[in-house]
Design a protein around this motif. Structure first.
Motif, PDB file in Angstrom:
ATOM      1  N   LYS A 181     -53.664  38.912  23.373  1.00  0.00           N
ATOM      2  CA  LYS A 181     -54.065  38.340  24.823  1.00  0.00           C
ATOM      3  C   LYS A 181     -54.444  39.692  25.682  1.00  0.00           C
ATOM      4  N   ASP A 182     -53.884  40.772  25.902  1.00  0.00           N
ATOM      5  CA  ASP A 182     -54.298  42.091  26.286  1.00  0.00           C
ATOM      6  C   ASP A 182     -55.746  42.575  25.764  1.00  0.00           C
ATOM      7  N   ALA A 183     -55.596  42.597  24.463  1.00  0.00           N
ATOM      8  CA  ALA A 183     -56.841  43.147  23.762  1.00  0.00           C
ATOM      9  C   ALA A 183     -58.192  42.328  24.180  1.00  0.00           C
ATOM     10  N   THR A 184     -58.068  40.884  23.966  1.00  0.00           N
ATOM     11  CA  THR A 184     -59.102  40.080  24.416  1.00  0.00           C
ATOM     12  C   THR A 184     -59.728  40.422  26.015  1.00  0.00           C
ATOM     13  N   ARG A 185     -58.495  40.235  26.818  1.00  0.00           N
ATOM     14  CA  ARG A 185     -58.812  40.521  28.204  1.00  0.00           C
ATOM     15  C   ARG A 185     -59.543  41.772  28.479  1.00  0.00           C
ATOM     16  N   LEU A 186     -58.921  42.974  27.931  1.00  0.00           N
ATOM     17  CA  LEU A 186     -59.487  44.302  28.228  1.00  0.00           C
ATOM     18  C   LEU A 186     -60.923  44.516  27.449  1.00  0.00           C
ATOM     19  N   LEU A 241     -60.612  53.762  19.390  1.00  0.00           N
ATOM     20  CA  LEU A 241     -59.861  52.671  18.718  1.00  0.00           C
ATOM     21  C   LEU A 241     -58.723  52.591  19.923  1.00  0.00           C
ATOM     22  N   LEU A 242     -58.534  51.453  20.516  1.00  0.00           N
ATOM     23  CA  LEU A 242     -57.720  51.301  21.452  1.00  0.00           C
ATOM     24  C   LEU A 242     -56.756  50.222  20.874  1.00  0.00           C
ATOM     25  N   LEU A 243     -55.370  50.496  20.896  1.00  0.00           N
ATOM     26  CA  LEU A 243     -54.415  49.717  20.497  1.00  0.00           C
ATOM     27  C   LEU A 243     -53.647  48.924  21.590  1.00  0.00           C
ATOM     28  N   CYS A 244     -53.553  47.628  21.868  1.00  0.00           N
ATOM     29  CA  CYS A 244     -53.010  47.058  22.689  1.00  0.00           C
ATOM     30  C   CYS A 244     -51.626  46.301  22.282  1.00  0.00           C
ATOM     31  N   ASP A 259     -55.280  53.341   0.814  1.00  0.00           N
ATOM     32  CA  ASP A 259     -55.248  54.790   0.381  1.00  0.00           C
ATOM     33  C   ASP A 259     -55.450  55.600   1.667  1.00  0.00           C
ATOM     34  N   PRO A 260     -54.819  56.518   1.886  1.00  0.00           N
ATOM     35  CA  PRO A 260     -54.787  57.312   3.082  1.00  0.00           C
ATOM     36  C   PRO A 260     -55.846  58.352   2.881  1.00  0.00           C
ATOM     37  N   GLN A 261     -56.454  58.701   1.793  1.00  0.00           N
ATOM     38  CA  GLN A 261     -57.710  59.385   1.624  1.00  0.00           C
ATOM     39  C   GLN A 261     -59.166  58.604   2.249  1.00  0.00           C
ATOM     40  N   LEU A 262     -58.665  57.465   2.361  1.00  0.00           N
ATOM     41  CA  LEU A 262     -59.949  56.608   2.962  1.00  0.00           C
ATOM     42  C   LEU A 262     -59.768  56.356   4.528  1.00  0.00           C
ATOM     43  N   LEU A 263     -58.420  56.339   4.933  1.00  0.00           N
ATOM     44  CA  LEU A 263     -58.366  56.301   6.358  1.00  0.00           C
ATOM     45  C   LEU A 263     -57.173  57.446   6.931  1.00  0.00           C
ATOM     46  N   PRO A 264     -57.817  58.116   7.712  1.00  0.00           N
ATOM     47  CA  PRO A 264     -56.987  59.376   8.200  1.00  0.00           C
ATOM     48  C   PRO A 264     -55.666  58.868   8.667  1.00  0.00           C
ATOM     49  N   GLU A 265     -54.551  59.606   8.223  1.00  0.00           N
ATOM     50  CA  GLU A 265     -53.289  59.340   8.617  1.00  0.00           C
ATOM     51  C   GLU A 265     -53.117  60.199   9.841  1.00  0.00           C
ATOM     52  N   THR A 266     -52.451  59.265  10.986  1.00  0.00           N
ATOM     53  CA  THR A 266     -52.295  59.925  12.325  1.00  0.00           C
ATOM     54  C   THR A 266     -50.800  59.464  12.484  1.00  0.00           C
ATOM     55  N   ALA A 267     -50.130  60.167  13.518  1.00  0.00           N
ATOM     56  CA  ALA A 267     -48.838  59.599  13.810  1.00  0.00           C
ATOM     57  C   ALA A 267     -48.800  58.552  14.660  1.00  0.00           C
ATOM     58  N   PHE A 268     -48.030  57.621  14.770  1.00  0.00           N
ATOM     59  CA  PHE A 268     -47.996  56.327  15.418  1.00  0.00           C
ATOM     60  C   PHE A 268     -46.945  56.375  16.378  1.00  0.00           C
ATOM     61  N   ASP A 269     -47.145  56.447  17.849  1.00  0.00           N
ATOM     62  CA  ASP A 269     -46.054  56.644  18.681  1.00  0.00           C
ATOM     63  C   ASP A 269     -46.078  55.528  19.716  1.00  0.00           C
ATOM     64  N   SER A 270     -44.991  54.957  19.654  1.00  0.00           N
ATOM     65  CA  SER A 270     -44.824  53.642  20.345  1.00  0.00           C
ATOM     66  C   SER A 270     -43.342  53.833  21.115  1.00  0.00           C
ATOM     67  N   PRO A 271     -43.123  54.766  21.980  1.00  0.00           N
ATOM     68  CA  PRO A 271     -41.670  54.934  22.296  1.00  0.00           C
ATOM     69  C   PRO A 271     -41.277  53.918  23.234  1.00  0.00           C
ATOM     70  N   LEU A 272     -42.445  53.381  24.139  1.00  0.00           N
ATOM     71  CA  LEU A 272     -41.835  52.419  25.076  1.00  0.00           C
ATOM     72  C   LEU A 272     -42.160  50.996  24.811  1.00  0.00           C
ATOM     73  N   GLY A 273     -43.058  50.933  23.889  1.00  0.00           N
ATOM     74  CA  GLY A 273     -43.317  49.667  23.534  1.00  0.00           C
ATOM     75  C   GLY A 273     -44.766  49.263  23.901  1.00  0.00           C
ATOM     76  N   THR A 274     -45.405  50.270  24.457  1.00  0.00           N
ATOM     77  CA  THR A 274     -46.874  50.114  25.173  1.00  0.00           C
ATOM     78  C   THR A 274     -47.639  50.687  24.011  1.00  0.00           C
ATOM     79  N   GLY A 275     -49.140  49.868  24.019  1.00  0.00           N
ATOM     80  CA  GLY A 275     -49.749  50.163  22.916  1.00  0.00           C
ATOM     81  C   GLY A 275     -51.191  50.633  23.593  1.00  0.00           C
ATOM     82  N   THR A 276     -51.557  50.606  24.899  1.00  0.00           N
ATOM     83  CA  THR A 276     -52.714  50.675  25.333  1.00  0.00           C
ATOM     84  C   THR A 276     -52.909  52.130  25.901  1.00  0.00           C
TER      85      THR A 276
END
Length: 163
Positions: free
Chosen positions: A76-81, A69-72, A146-163
């Motif tokens: 626009k960036d997601a469709t290009r990649l 799973l890649l977060l962009c 429901d977090p039981q259905l989707l595993p919870e993970t830390a979301f880190d976006s310190p610089l505003g980038t997601g790729t």
């Protein structure tokens, strides 16, 4: 999945840091790691990022792991990649964010069909990479899925980038 280019893939596969990353990921995922931590990829030029993502997707698929799973940063960036990864022979799909319309208008169902197609591809194992935006993750969390259905993970976006 066919190799997108032995020469291009070999650039990363010969790199010691890439091999260490693959070994660590394989160890974690083979040990049944239920909540693998996200990776943040920074400091690479656009072309190197594309080749890295293609090589990693191919290597993870070859090792029998689940799709990436890649977060962009945006659609626009997601469709290009996504298009670039497909050109490398990687089975990549884009899972679009849904803009909720609060007006009395008829909405297009194109995005719903696209999302159902992505989910179908995940269920039948034909997808190597799913690309989406950070907004999609925020929407899932905002809907209090429901977090039981989707595993919870830390979301880190310190610089505003997601790729």
């Amino acid at each position: 999945m066919d190799s997108f280019s032995p020469v291009i893939a070999g650039i990363f596969r010969r790199d010691g840091e890439y091999r260490q990353l693959l070994e660590k990921l394989n160890t974690l995922l083979s040990a049944g790691e239920k909540k693998p931590l996200p990776m943040l990829l920074t400091g690479m030029c656009q072309g190197a990022t594309e080749v890295f993502c293609a090589a990693l997707a191919q290597d993870m698929r070859d090792a029998g792991h689940k799709p990436l799973l890649l977060l962009c940063p945006d659609e626009k960036d997601a469709t290009r990649l996504c298009d670039v990864l497909r050109s490398f022979g990687v089975s990549a799909v884009f899972y679009p964010f849904r803009d909720l319309n609060l007006y009395n208008i008829t909405a297009s169902h194109d995005f719903e069909h696209t999302r159902i197609g992505v989910l179908y591809g995940l269920c039948n194992g034909s997808v190597d990479v799913v690309l989406t935006t950070r907004e999609m993750v925020r929407m899932f969390r905002g809907e209090q899925i429901d977090p039981q259905l989707l595993p919870e993970t830390a979301f880190d976006s310190p610089l505003g980038t997601g790729t």
